[in-house]
Motif scaffolding. Structure first.
Motif, PDB file in Angstrom:
ATOM      1  N   LYS A 156      16.452  84.398  36.826  1.00  0.00           N
ATOM      2  CA  LYS A 156      15.859  84.879  35.564  1.00  0.00           C
ATOM      3  C   LYS A 156      14.359  85.095  35.727  1.00  0.00           C
ATOM      4  CE  LYS A 156      15.522  83.834  30.668  1.00  0.00           C
ATOM      5  NZ  LYS A 156      15.857  82.903  29.593  1.00  0.00           N
ATOM      6  N   GLN A 157      13.686  84.139  36.331  1.00  0.00           N
ATOM      7  CA  GLN A 157      12.238  84.248  36.528  1.00  0.00           C
ATOM      8  C   GLN A 157      11.878  85.442  37.411  1.00  0.00           C
ATOM      9  OE1 GLN A 157      10.330  82.040  39.539  1.00  0.00           O
ATOM     10  NE2 GLN A 157       8.628  81.431  38.226  1.00  0.00           N
ATOM     11  N   GLN A 158      12.678  85.673  38.455  1.00  0.00           N
ATOM     12  CA  GLN A 158      12.383  86.735  39.419  1.00  0.00           C
ATOM     13  C   GLN A 158      13.017  88.069  39.046  1.00  0.00           C
ATOM     14  OE1 GLN A 158      10.305  86.251  42.159  1.00  0.00           O
ATOM     15  NE2 GLN A 158       9.926  84.328  41.082  1.00  0.00           N
ATOM     16  N   ASN A 159      13.712  88.093  37.909  1.00  0.00           N
ATOM     17  CA  ASN A 159      14.395  89.316  37.463  1.00  0.00           C
ATOM     18  C   ASN A 159      15.329  89.844  38.547  1.00  0.00           C
ATOM     19  OD1 ASN A 159      15.008  91.212  35.493  1.00  0.00           O
ATOM     20  ND2 ASN A 159      13.479  92.661  36.248  1.00  0.00           N
ATOM     21  N   ARG A 160      16.144  88.959  39.068  1.00  0.00           N
ATOM     22  CA  ARG A 160      17.102  89.321  40.104  1.00  0.00           C
ATOM     23  C   ARG A 160      18.487  88.846  39.700  1.00  0.00           C
ATOM     24  NH1 ARG A 160      18.857  85.557  43.755  1.00  0.00           N
ATOM     25  NH2 ARG A 160      18.936  86.930  45.565  1.00  0.00           N
ATOM     26  N   THR A 161      19.488  89.368  40.367  1.00  0.00           N
ATOM     27  CA  THR A 161      20.869  88.952  40.110  1.00  0.00           C
ATOM     28  C   THR A 161      21.538  88.625  41.437  1.00  0.00           C
ATOM     29  OG1 THR A 161      21.673  91.225  40.258  1.00  0.00           O
ATOM     30  CG2 THR A 161      21.074  90.417  38.061  1.00  0.00           C
ATOM     31  N   GLY A 162      22.687  87.982  41.343  1.00  0.00           N
ATOM     32  CA  GLY A 162      23.469  87.693  42.535  1.00  0.00           C
ATOM     33  C   GLY A 162      23.184  86.331  43.104  1.00  0.00           C
ATOM     34  N   SER A 163      23.818  86.068  44.220  1.00  0.00           N
ATOM     35  CA  SER A 163      23.697  84.770  44.887  1.00  0.00           C
ATOM     36  C   SER A 163      22.286  84.549  45.387  1.00  0.00           C
ATOM     37  CB  SER A 163      24.665  84.700  46.072  1.00  0.00           C
ATOM     38  OG  SER A 163      25.988  84.785  45.619  1.00  0.00           O
ATOM     39  N   LEU A 164      21.833  83.331  45.249  1.00  0.00           N
ATOM     40  CA  LEU A 164      20.534  82.937  45.778  1.00  0.00           C
ATOM     41  C   LEU A 164      20.703  82.219  47.110  1.00  0.00           C
ATOM     42  CD1 LEU A 164      17.466  82.599  45.511  1.00  0.00           C
ATOM     43  CD2 LEU A 164      17.911  80.509  44.185  1.00  0.00           C
ATOM     44  N   PHE A 165      21.686  81.328  47.170  1.00  0.00           N
ATOM     45  CA  PHE A 165      21.921  80.526  48.362  1.00  0.00           C
ATOM     46  C   PHE A 165      23.031  81.125  49.205  1.00  0.00           C
ATOM     47  CE2 PHE A 165      20.506  77.419  45.124  1.00  0.00           C
ATOM     48  CZ  PHE A 165      19.361  76.961  45.747  1.00  0.00           C
ATOM     49  N   GLU A 166      23.035  80.737  50.485  1.00  0.00           N
ATOM     50  CA  GLU A 166      24.183  81.080  51.315  1.00  0.00           C
ATOM     51  C   GLU A 166      25.419  80.440  50.703  1.00  0.00           C
ATOM     52  OE1 GLU A 166      23.466  80.184  55.430  1.00  0.00           O
ATOM     53  OE2 GLU A 166      22.313  82.013  55.661  1.00  0.00           O
ATOM     54  N   LYS A 167      26.571  80.896  51.091  1.00  0.00           N
ATOM     55  CA  LYS A 167      27.817  80.578  50.406  1.00  0.00           C
ATOM     56  C   LYS A 167      27.991  79.101  50.049  1.00  0.00           C
ATOM     57  CE  LYS A 167      32.708  81.442  50.386  1.00  0.00           C
ATOM     58  NZ  LYS A 167      33.821  82.118  50.969  1.00  0.00           N
ATOM     59  N   HIS A 168      27.986  78.226  51.008  1.00  0.00           N
ATOM     60  CA  HIS A 168      28.165  76.797  50.747  1.00  0.00           C
ATOM     61  C   HIS A 168      26.972  76.043  51.291  1.00  0.00           C
ATOM     62  CE1 HIS A 168      32.352  77.339  49.620  1.00  0.00           C
ATOM     63  NE2 HIS A 168      32.549  78.035  50.718  1.00  0.00           N
ATOM     64  N   PHE A 169      26.561  74.995  50.570  1.00  0.00           N
ATOM     65  CA  PHE A 169      25.508  74.159  51.131  1.00  0.00           C
ATOM     66  C   PHE A 169      26.095  73.409  52.322  1.00  0.00           C
ATOM     67  CE2 PHE A 169      27.476  71.384  47.979  1.00  0.00           C
ATOM     68  CZ  PHE A 169      27.519  70.143  48.604  1.00  0.00           C
ATOM     69  N   LYS A 170      25.264  73.257  53.331  1.00  0.00           N
ATOM     70  CA  LYS A 170      25.706  72.557  54.533  1.00  0.00           C
ATOM     71  C   LYS A 170      25.568  71.065  54.301  1.00  0.00           C
ATOM     72  CE  LYS A 170      25.068  76.768  56.142  1.00  0.00           C
ATOM     73  NZ  LYS A 170      24.587  77.796  55.264  1.00  0.00           N
ATOM     74  N   ARG A 171      26.489  70.316  54.876  1.00  0.00           N
ATOM     75  CA  ARG A 171      26.472  68.868  54.755  1.00  0.00           C
ATOM     76  C   ARG A 171      26.972  68.248  56.047  1.00  0.00           C
ATOM     77  NH1 ARG A 171      30.957  70.040  50.331  1.00  0.00           N
ATOM     78  NH2 ARG A 171      30.071  72.064  50.564  1.00  0.00           N
ATOM     79  N   VAL A 172      26.219  67.311  56.542  1.00  0.00           N
ATOM     80  CA  VAL A 172      26.582  66.622  57.770  1.00  0.00           C
ATOM     81  C   VAL A 172      26.520  65.125  57.475  1.00  0.00           C
ATOM     82  CG1 VAL A 172      25.952  66.170  60.174  1.00  0.00           C
ATOM     83  CG2 VAL A 172      25.618  68.460  59.199  1.00  0.00           C
ATOM     84  N   ARG A 173      27.628  64.440  57.695  1.00  0.00           N
ATOM     85  CA  ARG A 173      27.655  62.991  57.496  1.00  0.00           C
ATOM     86  C   ARG A 173      26.971  62.321  58.677  1.00  0.00           C
ATOM     87  NH1 ARG A 173      33.062  59.751  56.110  1.00  0.00           N
ATOM     88  NH2 ARG A 173      33.315  59.531  58.356  1.00  0.00           N
ATOM     89  N   LEU A 174      26.088  61.384  58.379  1.00  0.00           N
ATOM     90  CA  LEU A 174      25.329  60.683  59.409  1.00  0.00           C
ATOM     91  C   LEU A 174      26.085  59.420  59.793  1.00  0.00           C
ATOM     92  CD1 LEU A 174      21.804  61.074  57.801  1.00  0.00           C
ATOM     93  CD2 LEU A 174      23.084  62.672  59.225  1.00  0.00           C
ATOM     94  N   GLU A 175      26.297  59.258  61.076  1.00  0.00           N
ATOM     95  CA  GLU A 175      27.129  58.157  61.562  1.00  0.00           C
ATOM     96  C   GLU A 175      26.347  56.988  62.147  1.00  0.00           C
ATOM     97  OE1 GLU A 175      30.292  58.000  60.995  1.00  0.00           O
ATOM     98  OE2 GLU A 175      30.626  60.048  60.300  1.00  0.00           O
ATOM     99  N   SER A 176      25.019  57.129  62.296  1.00  0.00           N
ATOM    100  CA  SER A 176      24.266  56.020  62.884  1.00  0.00           C
ATOM    101  C   SER A 176      22.872  55.930  62.272  1.00  0.00           C
ATOM    102  CB  SER A 176      24.146  56.187  64.400  1.00  0.00           C
ATOM    103  OG  SER A 176      23.197  57.186  64.725  1.00  0.00           O
TER     104      SER A 176
END
Length: 182
Positions: free
Chosen positions: A87-107
């Motif tokens: 709205k602020q930028q007067n644009r439409t459509g997706s802003l982010f890439e399809k899915h946010f990336k998530r990596v579980r930290l194991e240590s």
């Protein structure tokens, strides 16, 4: 691509960038708004261990405290920000890439290294002093201001305040070194 689910008690590296590499923050007010929406939608469902907001991407290091409908809450957070930005930028459509990336930290070692990596992002991408970058959690860890960050837990993870600072400085010095092969 199978997406990692977000499970209670685990730490995750959450990150994303603008679609086609576009900026997702055009000014500091956008970054402040993003952080306010993060707090509104996700605290107390998560603990924030580190963050850094660059112009075209962001990094969050979090621990899941309550996974009840968390994916929906995360989706609401990103959608609220994207709608306001569009709205602020007067644009439409997706802003982010399809899915946010998530990596579980194991240590804990990986967690500590990731926190330092996230804080050093301004140096990597903007050639700016990470200690003075306003939209990273690093300076908040050094201050006494009230915060939603898991400050005490992170400082303990590094074995104390002095070691927290030392680990960041040592990593920065290592990255600044140039190697020549003869």
């Amino acid at each position: 691509m199978k997406l990692e689910i977000l499970e209670k008690g685990y730490c995750y590296h959450i990150y994303n960038r603008g679609i086609n590499g576009c900026d997702i923050f055009s000014n500091n007010d956008n970054k402040r708004y993003f952080l306010s929406r993060l707090k509104h939608y996700l605290i107390p469902h998560i603990s924030v261990f580190a963050y850094c907001l660059m112009d075209n991407h962001f990094h969050l290091v979090i621990r899941i405290e309550n996974d009840t409908e968390l994916i929906q809450k995360v989706s609401n957070f990103f959608n609220a920000y994207a709608k306001a930005f569009n709205k602020q930028q007067n644009r439409t459509g997706s802003l982010f890439e399809k899915h946010f990336k998530r990596v579980r930290l194991e240590s804990e070692v990986y967690l500590r290294n990731l926190i330092v990596y996230v804080h050093l992002n301004p140096t990597h991408h903007l050639n700016q002093d990470f200690t003075k970058f306003h939209f990273s959690s690093y300076a908040t860890f050094l201050s006494n201001k009230p915060t939603a960050l898991a400050r005490n837990e992170v400082i303990e993870l590094f074995g104390g305040f002095d070691n927290f600072v030392c680990c960041h400085s040592a990593r920065q010095e290592f990255l600044n070194e140039t190697y020549t092969f003869e």
